[in-house]
Motif scaffolding. Structure first.
Motif, PDB file in Angstrom:
ATOM      1  N   GLN A  54       2.092  -2.126   5.112  1.00 48.83           N
ATOM      2  CA  GLN A  54       1.298  -1.863   3.926  1.00 48.83           C
ATOM      3  C   GLN A  54       0.518  -3.116   3.515  1.00 48.83           C
ATOM      4  O   GLN A  54       1.015  -4.240   3.650  1.00 48.83           O
ATOM      5  CB  GLN A  54       2.193  -1.428   2.767  1.00 48.83           C
ATOM      6  CG  GLN A  54       3.013  -0.153   3.022  1.00 48.83           C
ATOM      7  CD  GLN A  54       2.182   1.107   2.983  1.00 48.83           C
ATOM      8  OE1 GLN A  54       1.624   1.508   3.997  1.00 48.83           O
ATOM      9  NE2 GLN A  54       2.070   1.719   1.814  1.00 48.83           N
ATOM     10  N   THR A  56      -1.898  -4.526   0.215  1.00 52.19           N
ATOM     11  CA  THR A  56      -2.397  -4.305  -1.143  1.00 52.19           C
ATOM     12  C   THR A  56      -3.608  -5.191  -1.392  1.00 52.19           C
ATOM     13  O   THR A  56      -3.565  -6.404  -1.160  1.00 52.19           O
ATOM     14  CB  THR A  56      -1.310  -4.617  -2.182  1.00 52.19           C
ATOM     15  OG1 THR A  56      -0.207  -3.704  -1.999  1.00 52.19           O
ATOM     16  CG2 THR A  56      -1.850  -4.456  -3.600  1.00 52.19           C
ATOM     17  N   ASN A  58      -7.431  -5.686  -3.987  1.00 53.06           N
ATOM     18  CA  ASN A  58      -8.109  -5.346  -5.229  1.00 53.06           C
ATOM     19  C   ASN A  58      -8.748  -3.972  -5.066  1.00 53.06           C
ATOM     20  O   ASN A  58      -9.355  -3.671  -4.030  1.00 53.06           O
ATOM     21  CB  ASN A  58      -9.176  -6.401  -5.541  1.00 53.06           C
ATOM     22  CG  ASN A  58      -9.803  -6.190  -6.905  1.00 53.06           C
ATOM     23  OD1 ASN A  58     -10.547  -5.243  -7.127  1.00 53.06           O
ATOM     24  ND2 ASN A  58      -9.493  -7.088  -7.821  1.00 53.06           N
ATOM     25  N   ALA A  59      -8.623  -3.126  -6.060  1.00 56.42           N
ATOM     26  CA  ALA A  59      -9.106  -1.741  -5.958  1.00 56.42           C
ATOM     27  C   ALA A  59     -10.618  -1.661  -5.767  1.00 56.42           C
ATOM     28  O   ALA A  59     -11.130  -0.664  -5.248  1.00 56.42           O
ATOM     29  CB  ALA A  59      -8.695  -0.954  -7.199  1.00 56.42           C
ATOM     30  N   SER A  68     -11.559  -9.225  -1.520  1.00 50.91           N
ATOM     31  CA  SER A  68     -10.448  -8.965  -2.442  1.00 50.91           C
ATOM     32  C   SER A  68      -9.899 -10.258  -3.052  1.00 50.91           C
ATOM     33  O   SER A  68      -9.748 -11.272  -2.370  1.00 50.91           O
ATOM     34  CB  SER A  68      -9.322  -8.242  -1.699  1.00 50.91           C
ATOM     35  OG  SER A  68      -8.197  -8.051  -2.525  1.00 50.91           O
ATOM     36  N   GLU A  74      -1.277  -9.468 -11.019  1.00 51.95           N
ATOM     37  CA  GLU A  74      -1.416  -8.328 -10.111  1.00 51.95           C
ATOM     38  C   GLU A  74      -0.446  -8.426  -8.945  1.00 51.95           C
ATOM     39  O   GLU A  74       0.038  -7.409  -8.435  1.00 51.95           O
ATOM     40  CB  GLU A  74      -2.850  -8.248  -9.597  1.00 51.95           C
ATOM     41  CG  GLU A  74      -3.862  -7.833 -10.666  1.00 51.95           C
ATOM     42  CD  GLU A  74      -5.293  -7.974 -10.200  1.00 51.95           C
ATOM     43  OE1 GLU A  74      -6.164  -7.276 -10.762  1.00 51.95           O
ATOM     44  OE2 GLU A  74      -5.550  -8.790  -9.284  1.00 51.95           O
ATOM     45  N   GLU A 204       4.667  -0.181  -2.562  1.00 52.50           N
ATOM     46  CA  GLU A 204       3.542   0.195  -3.417  1.00 52.50           C
ATOM     47  C   GLU A 204       3.456  -0.801  -4.573  1.00 52.50           C
ATOM     48  O   GLU A 204       4.468  -1.191  -5.144  1.00 52.50           O
ATOM     49  CB  GLU A 204       3.729   1.611  -3.991  1.00 52.50           C
ATOM     50  CG  GLU A 204       3.462   2.736  -2.994  1.00 52.50           C
ATOM     51  CD  GLU A 204       1.991   2.954  -2.701  1.00 52.50           C
ATOM     52  OE1 GLU A 204       1.153   2.476  -3.493  1.00 52.50           O
ATOM     53  OE2 GLU A 204       1.676   3.586  -1.673  1.00 52.50           O
ATOM     54  N   ASP A 206       1.914  -0.861  -8.177  1.00 48.68           N
ATOM     55  CA  ASP A 206       1.340   0.056  -9.159  1.00 48.68           C
ATOM     56  C   ASP A 206       0.633  -0.655 -10.309  1.00 48.68           C
ATOM     57  O   ASP A 206       0.325  -0.056 -11.337  1.00 48.68           O
ATOM     58  CB  ASP A 206       2.416   0.995  -9.716  1.00 48.68           C
ATOM     59  CG  ASP A 206       3.598   0.235 -10.313  1.00 48.68           C
ATOM     60  OD1 ASP A 206       3.547  -1.015 -10.364  1.00 48.68           O
ATOM     61  OD2 ASP A 206       4.573   0.899 -10.722  1.00 48.68           O
ATOM     62  N   LYS A 211      -4.771  -1.614  -5.256  1.00 49.64           N
ATOM     63  CA  LYS A 211      -4.478  -0.398  -4.512  1.00 49.64           C
ATOM     64  C   LYS A 211      -3.806  -0.781  -3.199  1.00 49.64           C
ATOM     65  O   LYS A 211      -4.195  -1.764  -2.560  1.00 49.64           O
ATOM     66  CB  LYS A 211      -5.753   0.403  -4.240  1.00 49.64           C
ATOM     67  CG  LYS A 211      -5.493   1.787  -3.664  1.00 49.64           C
ATOM     68  CD  LYS A 211      -6.774   2.612  -3.608  1.00 49.64           C
ATOM     69  CE  LYS A 211      -6.483   4.000  -3.048  1.00 49.64           C
ATOM     70  NZ  LYS A 211      -7.722   4.828  -2.987  1.00 49.64           N
ATOM     71  N   THR A 212      -2.821   0.002  -2.802  1.00 49.96           N
ATOM     72  CA  THR A 212      -2.079  -0.266  -1.568  1.00 49.96           C
ATOM     73  C   THR A 212      -2.530   0.691  -0.464  1.00 49.96           C
ATOM     74  O   THR A 212      -2.644   1.896  -0.678  1.00 49.96           O
ATOM     75  CB  THR A 212      -0.558  -0.114  -1.799  1.00 49.96           C
ATOM     76  OG1 THR A 212      -0.151  -1.028  -2.829  1.00 49.96           O
ATOM     77  CG2 THR A 212       0.213  -0.411  -0.528  1.00 49.96           C
ATOM     78  N   TYR A 213      -2.785   0.135   0.709  1.00 46.44           N
ATOM     79  CA  TYR A 213      -3.246   0.910   1.864  1.00 46.44           C
ATOM     80  C   TYR A 213      -2.282   0.708   3.034  1.00 46.44           C
ATOM     81  O   TYR A 213      -1.556  -0.284   3.095  1.00 46.44           O
ATOM     82  CB  TYR A 213      -4.639   0.449   2.310  1.00 46.44           C
ATOM     83  CG  TYR A 213      -5.683   0.445   1.220  1.00 46.44           C
ATOM     84  CD1 TYR A 213      -6.463   1.569   0.962  1.00 46.44           C
ATOM     85  CD2 TYR A 213      -5.903  -0.695   0.442  1.00 46.44           C
ATOM     86  CE1 TYR A 213      -7.439   1.564  -0.035  1.00 46.44           C
ATOM     87  CE2 TYR A 213      -6.858  -0.715  -0.558  1.00 46.44           C
ATOM     88  CZ  TYR A 213      -7.620   0.415  -0.794  1.00 46.44           C
ATOM     89  OH  TYR A 213      -8.573   0.389  -1.780  1.00 46.44           O
TER      90      TYR A 213
END
Length: 351
Positions: A54, A56, A58-59, A68, A74, A204, A206, A211-213
């Motif tokens: 995973q 994570t 910046n959204a 990012s 954060e 994750e 939250d 955002k986590t990808y």
């Protein structure tokens, strides 16, 4: 198979031409596959070497680590299975050496990515101006102890180690400390990283604004990665179809030329299935012969190709392509079978 071998032995020239055609097609497909694998690996080797699941970001970074930035709030608290990454593009330069476009990755020495870097030579980063670089620097003339500059930074950085397979988006990776990443980006206290990477597939974050990808989602968003992969897949697919057509045409012509011979065999009581299997076996033997020669040529190419050419000769992948070509040959051999099944011994012999 006996009948197929007798036919190949009798028609040496025609059989040789078909084998030569298969060699050329097989060799071309093997080389294209190797080039596709090589480019794909040079896009993703760095991320894959981290062994994470995973990532994570910046959204608002459009799934791009270069764009990012994450603040301390954060990031939050991290377990031993998470690590921070600081990424930026740099140009490495040194006197009497050519400039290299590279990707600087800032790491924290207490986290798992730093600890898991496999060194080909040298040692890990210990000081703020130490760096570990991909072995492509070595092929460009750099060696341990060389001092280089990154971008317009007046500070010189010393190469203390080389690591293999450290490339991201085709550019070689330069590993250093997180503080060096901040300096190169002109940052002060915040942000603290470009990304959080985690070995936990269920990780994750939250926190609002991030955002986590999955790792694959980030790889798919690498500039040019999907376009390169799709282009090579289409090229290899079209070559497979072309090989099917060519093999089918050659076998059909050979079969039609042998109709009188098949008619005689049918008149002598040879079952149709024997002739059908002879046609199939002939196709298989010719294709296997061609693929063996093509594989030998590919092996020679792998030994002779310069290290700077982005090609990866992966045996399982090339074997899969070879099986695909063999399958195409089997399908192609079924096309003239209808003519074999409808051989009329009386009309063919002229009785």
């Amino acid at each position: 198979m006996f009948l197929a071998l007798k036919e190949i032995k009798k028609e040496k020239l025609r059989s040789s031409l078909i084998v030569a055609m298969i060699v050329l097609i097989g060799y071309l497909i093997f080389i294209l596959t190797s080039l596709a694998l090589g480019l794909a690996r040079q896009n993703t080797d760095g991320i894959n070497s981290w062994h994470v699941n995973q990532i994570t970001l910046n959204a608002n970074a459009n799934v791009d680590m270069r764009q990012s930035f994450l603040t301390a709030d954060e990031v939050g608290s991290l377990s031993e299975r998470e690590a921070l990454i600081g990424q930026t593009s740099v140009v490495a330069k040194a006197k009497n050496h050519k400039q290299l476009s590279a990707v600087f990755i800032g790491l924290k020495s207490s986290q798992f990515i730093y600890k898991n870097i496999k060194l080909e030579s040298g040692h890990h980063v210990k000081k703020s101006h130490d760096i570990v670089v991909d072995t492509s620097f070595k092929t460009s003339g750099y060696k341990l102890g060389d001092q280089i500059k990154l971008n317009d930074d007046k500070q010189k950085y010393r190469i203390v180690g080389f690591t293999e397979g450290a490339k991201l988006n085709i550019a070689p990776i330069v590993y250093g400390q997180m503080q060096t990443w901040k300096s190169l980006r002109g940052l002060t206290d915040d942000p603290v990283a470009s990304a959080i990477v985690s070995q936990d597939a269920k990780y994750e974050n939250d926190h609002p604004g991030v955002k986590t990808y999955t790792k694959q989602q980030v790889i798919d968003k690498l500039p040019g990665y999907q376009a390169q992969t799709a282009t090579f897949v289409l090229m290899i697919g079209f070559l497979m179809v072309i090989s099917l057509i060519i093999i089918a045409v050659f076998l059909y012509i050979l079969t039609m030329q042998k109709i009188p011979n098949y008619a005689v065999l049918r008149a002598q009581g040879v079952p149709s299935k024997v002739l059908v299997w002879a046609t199939i076996w002939q196709s298989v033997l010719l294709v296997i012969s061609g693929l063996i020669i093509a594989k030998a040529l590919t092996t020679v190419t792998a030994l002779a190709i310069p290290a700077t050419v982005p090609m990866a000769f992966d045996v399982p992948a090339l074997s899969g392509v070879g099986l695909g070509l063999l399958l195409m040959a089997l399908i192609g051999s079924l096309i003239p079978i209808r003519s074999v099944l409808h051989v009329d011994p009386v009309s063919a012999i002229g009785g």
